[in-house]
Scaffold this active site. Structure first.
Site, PDB file in Angstrom:
ATOM      1  N   ARG A  50       0.860  -1.172   0.000  1.00  0.00           N
ATOM      2  CA  ARG A  50       0.000   0.000   0.000  1.00  0.00           C
ATOM      3  C   ARG A  50       0.904   1.232   0.000  1.00  0.00           C
ATOM      4  O   ARG A  50       2.010   1.199   0.534  1.00  0.00           O
ATOM      5  CB  ARG A  50      -0.901   0.022   1.236  1.00  0.00           C
ATOM      6  CG  ARG A  50      -1.822  -1.188   1.374  1.00  0.00           C
ATOM      7  CD  ARG A  50      -2.611  -1.114   2.668  1.00  0.00           C
ATOM      8  NE  ARG A  50      -3.524  -2.239   2.823  1.00  0.00           N
ATOM      9  CZ  ARG A  50      -3.221  -3.383   3.450  1.00  0.00           C
ATOM     10  NH1 ARG A  50      -2.017  -3.524   3.992  1.00  0.00           N
ATOM     11  NH2 ARG A  50      -4.104  -4.361   3.540  1.00  0.00           N
ATOM     12  N   LYS A  72      -1.795  -1.833   7.573  1.00  0.00           N
ATOM     13  CA  LYS A  72      -3.216  -1.671   7.853  1.00  0.00           C
ATOM     14  C   LYS A  72      -3.649  -2.654   8.931  1.00  0.00           C
ATOM     15  O   LYS A  72      -3.280  -3.824   8.898  1.00  0.00           O
ATOM     16  CB  LYS A  72      -4.033  -1.888   6.578  1.00  0.00           C
ATOM     17  CG  LYS A  72      -5.504  -1.547   6.726  1.00  0.00           C
ATOM     18  CD  LYS A  72      -6.224  -1.657   5.406  1.00  0.00           C
ATOM     19  CE  LYS A  72      -7.694  -1.276   5.544  1.00  0.00           C
ATOM     20  NZ  LYS A  72      -8.417  -1.373   4.258  1.00  0.00           N
ATOM     21  N   HIS A  81      -2.055   2.418  -5.987  1.00  0.00           N
ATOM     22  CA  HIS A  81      -2.780   1.199  -5.608  1.00  0.00           C
ATOM     23  C   HIS A  81      -2.986   0.287  -6.805  1.00  0.00           C
ATOM     24  O   HIS A  81      -3.131  -0.933  -6.640  1.00  0.00           O
ATOM     25  CB  HIS A  81      -4.123   1.556  -4.969  1.00  0.00           C
ATOM     26  CG  HIS A  81      -4.596   0.546  -3.969  1.00  0.00           C
ATOM     27  ND1 HIS A  81      -3.980   0.351  -2.753  1.00  0.00           N
ATOM     28  CD2 HIS A  81      -5.619  -0.347  -4.018  1.00  0.00           C
ATOM     29  CE1 HIS A  81      -4.610  -0.598  -2.087  1.00  0.00           C
ATOM     30  NE2 HIS A  81      -5.607  -1.043  -2.838  1.00  0.00           N
ATOM     31  N   ARG A 106      -0.327  -2.243  -6.792  1.00  0.00           N
ATOM     32  CA  ARG A 106      -0.579  -3.321  -5.831  1.00  0.00           C
ATOM     33  C   ARG A 106      -1.539  -4.355  -6.422  1.00  0.00           C
ATOM     34  O   ARG A 106      -1.346  -5.567  -6.271  1.00  0.00           O
ATOM     35  CB  ARG A 106      -1.141  -2.711  -4.544  1.00  0.00           C
ATOM     36  CG  ARG A 106      -1.557  -3.709  -3.465  1.00  0.00           C
ATOM     37  CD  ARG A 106      -1.928  -2.924  -2.208  1.00  0.00           C
ATOM     38  NE  ARG A 106      -2.789  -3.665  -1.300  1.00  0.00           N
ATOM     39  CZ  ARG A 106      -2.343  -4.467  -0.332  1.00  0.00           C
ATOM     40  NH1 ARG A 106      -1.051  -4.673  -0.189  1.00  0.00           N
ATOM     41  NH2 ARG A 106      -3.190  -5.074   0.481  1.00  0.00           N
ATOM     42  N   HIS A 113      -3.915  -9.050   3.843  1.00  0.00           N
ATOM     43  CA  HIS A 113      -5.369  -9.063   3.946  1.00  0.00           C
ATOM     44  C   HIS A 113      -5.800  -9.853   5.176  1.00  0.00           C
ATOM     45  O   HIS A 113      -5.267 -10.932   5.451  1.00  0.00           O
ATOM     46  CB  HIS A 113      -5.988  -9.710   2.703  1.00  0.00           C
ATOM     47  CG  HIS A 113      -5.970  -8.822   1.500  1.00  0.00           C
ATOM     48  ND1 HIS A 113      -6.129  -9.300   0.217  1.00  0.00           N
ATOM     49  CD2 HIS A 113      -5.818  -7.483   1.372  1.00  0.00           C
ATOM     50  CE1 HIS A 113      -6.067  -8.305  -0.633  1.00  0.00           C
ATOM     51  NE2 HIS A 113      -5.878  -7.188   0.043  1.00  0.00           N
ATOM     52  N   TYR A 163      -9.295 -11.379  -6.575  1.00  0.00           N
ATOM     53  CA  TYR A 163      -8.350 -11.307  -7.692  1.00  0.00           C
ATOM     54  C   TYR A 163      -8.484 -12.505  -8.628  1.00  0.00           C
ATOM     55  O   TYR A 163      -8.033 -12.454  -9.773  1.00  0.00           O
ATOM     56  CB  TYR A 163      -6.921 -11.198  -7.169  1.00  0.00           C
ATOM     57  CG  TYR A 163      -6.626  -9.872  -6.521  1.00  0.00           C
ATOM     58  CD1 TYR A 163      -6.562  -8.705  -7.264  1.00  0.00           C
ATOM     59  CD2 TYR A 163      -6.435  -9.768  -5.146  1.00  0.00           C
ATOM     60  CE1 TYR A 163      -6.313  -7.479  -6.669  1.00  0.00           C
ATOM     61  CE2 TYR A 163      -6.168  -8.547  -4.533  1.00  0.00           C
ATOM     62  CZ  TYR A 163      -6.113  -7.411  -5.306  1.00  0.00           C
ATOM     63  OH  TYR A 163      -5.866  -6.199  -4.711  1.00  0.00           O
TER      64      TYR A 163
END
Length: 293
Positions: free
Chosen positions: A134, A159, A224, A227, A250, A259
């Site tokens: 990120r 995150k 992003h 990414r 994640h 994805y």
């Protein structure tokens, strides 16, 4: 600072919410209070409903932006003001549309990076792609985060305030070493213009937009986007979803699994049933006409 704002700020600090989350929540509650011209503790359920309608119809905010506002108000009324409401009914979350990002091909990524002229901007955008970071994680990398012995990058407090390790590819290591030899950064890997501060996300986004214009790419390109490209290109080269989940940081495997709907080798791996239809039988040739001359 009002007493209510101070109390909410302390409640967020006690729960160790991320600094960006704290700032965002305070800003959203401030906008809510300013809209009515009254303190939030004097406002009730009907006022909240009216504000949600205002955000949706007049401000026309996206569902994601409305989610942030609602999360801030939920914290205020549930935690700070200790209301015993049924918050799912009082502050319902709008349904987010399921959209898929537009993903660059490997050739388009290279074409884009070739157009990033500034060596620092080139290094940080390359890192976003090569490690799947990120932008908030990339700008806060330190020199000690690069572990060339183990060939990993340590992402500190990503995150969700979680540390993780991501891959350090040999090509990225060579890029970072070349960059370091030129600029010799001290603490932050990518320092900003202000002494002692890292480069800002705005500066990286501006450099990204400039390179995208120079590249002539028709697809949108943001930090992003790189990414997203990292994740999809890994899937297309055979990496499993669980590994990609760990690399991206994640919380849920379902987030990473989105994805799978983009990776061309997964989407197009099965032949269309049209390919299985029998080939049409050509009609027989017409009978030859007799020859009279």
């Amino acid at each position: 600072m009002t007493q209510l704002r101070q109390r909410m700020s302390e409640d967020m600090e006690v729960r160790n919410l991320a600094l960006n989350t704290q700032r965002s929540y305070l800003q959203q509650v401030s906008l809510f209070a300013r809209h009515f011209g009254r303190s939030p503790d004097l406002l009730g359920r009907e006022d909240i409903r009216t504000y949600q309608v205002y955000l949706t119809n007049e401000k026309q905010l996206s569902p994601g932006s409305i989610h942030i506002a609602i999360a801030a108000l939920r914290f205020l009324y549930k935690v700070t003001l200790e209301k015993d409401w049924a918050f799912e009914d009082v502050l319902p979350l709008p349904k987010k549309p399921q959209t898929l990002p537009v993903v660059l091909s490997p050739e388009e990524v290279q074409r884009f990076l070739d157009c990033v002229a500034d060596i620092k901007h080139h290094a940080i955008l390359t890192t976003c792609y090569a490690a799947g970071l990120r932008i908030s994680e990339a700008v806060h990398l330190t020199l000690t985060a690069i572990d060339s012995q183990r060939m990993v990058i340590r992402v500190a407090q990503g995150k969700g305030q979680k540390d993780r390790y991501v891959m350090l590819s040999p090509k990225l290591l060579a890029t970072l070493r070349s960059y370091w030899k030129v600029l010799r950064p001290k603490a932050w890997l990518f320092p900003g213009d202000r002494p002692g501060q890292p480069i800002t996300r705005h500066a990286v986004a501006h450099a990204c937009a400039k390179a995208r214009d120079l590249s002539g790419l028709s697809k949108p390109v943001t930090p992003h986007s790189l990414r997203h490209a990292f994740a999809v290109h890994l899937l297309e080269t055979g990496a499993d979803v669980r590994t990609i989940q760990l690399l991206l940081g994640h919380r849920s495997l379902a987030t990473t699994a989105h994805y799978l709907r983009i990776a061309t080798n997964k989407v197009c791996a099965t032949s269309s049933p049209f390919e299985l239809l029998p080939r049409p039988v050509p009609p027989p040739p017409p009978p030859a006409e007799p020859q009279y001359f």
